[in-house]
Design a protein around this motif. Structure first.
Motif, short mmCIF file in Angstrom:
data_model
loop_
_atom_site.label_atom_id
_atom_site.label_comp_id
_atom_site.label_asym_id
_atom_site.label_seq_id
_atom_site.Cartn_x
_atom_site.Cartn_y
_atom_site.Cartn_z
N HIS A 45 -3.16 -5.90 0.05
CA HIS A 45 -2.86 -6.69 -0.81
C HIS A 45 -2.50 -8.83 -0.28
O HIS A 45 -2.89 -9.23 -0.98
CB HIS A 45 -1.48 -6.62 -1.77
N TRP A 52 5.32 0.35 0.75
CA TRP A 52 6.80 -0.45 -0.13
C TRP A 52 7.20 0.89 -0.32
O TRP A 52 6.37 2.34 -0.34
CB TRP A 52 5.52 -0.75 -1.08
N PRO A 75 4.52 -6.80 -4.20
CA PRO A 75 3.86 -7.30 -5.46
C PRO A 75 3.97 -5.39 -6.32
O PRO A 75 4.39 -4.69 -5.95
CB PRO A 75 2.09 -7.58 -5.72
N TYR A 76 3.44 -5.79 -7.60
CA TYR A 76 4.02 -4.90 -8.89
C TYR A 76 5.22 -4.12 -8.94
O TYR A 76 5.41 -4.04 -10.16
CB TYR A 76 2.73 -3.80 -8.63
N HIS A 79 9.25 -6.22 -9.25
CA HIS A 79 10.76 -6.72 -9.81
C HIS A 79 11.47 -5.06 -10.49
O HIS A 79 12.84 -5.30 -11.01
CB HIS A 79 9.48 -6.89 -10.95
#
Length: 117
Positions: A45, A52, A75-76, A79
């Motif tokens: 990315h 991750w 990312p993705y 959250h």
């Protein structure tokens, strides 16, 4: 350390955990214990190499705030509290082993977590 060495070391840490399996997901090596607990990220990315992983509640925020040169919000999955760890900087592999084990503990069934203790 080159990218191949860091992937080999990360793979060894992940696969040493009870019933962990490696599969390719989104074109990258990914480790599962029923569900994903660690995903390798080879310039997937951005132009960085890292991984991750699942993390205990609050760990992502604390680690990114403490050392943004080593840690990031991916990312993705960021959250959901997942942690991003860069492998293209000097790496403390004992610390990486703890992060991987914490990721495993966050995802694995209780029966398998008990095998670690």
């Amino acid at each position: 350390m080159n990218e191949h060495d860091s992937l080999s070391r990360l793979r060894a840490l992940c696969l040493a955990l009870p019933e962990a399996e490696e599969k390719v997901s989104h074109g990258e090596p990914t480790w599962f214990v029923r569900k994903v607990f660690v995903m390798y990220a080879n310039q997937h990315h951005d132009d960085r190499v890292g991984f991750w992983c699942a993390a205990p509640p609050g760990a992502q925020e604390a680690m990114v705030a403490a050392d943004p040169a080593k840690y990031f919000r991916p990312p993705y999955v960021g959250h959901r509290g997942w942690l991003g760890v860069y492998l293209d900087v000097p790496v403390d592999w004992e610390e990486i082993a703890e992060i991987v084990t914490d990721a495993y503990r966050a995802i694995a069934p209780k029966r398998l977590i008990a095998l670690l203790d």
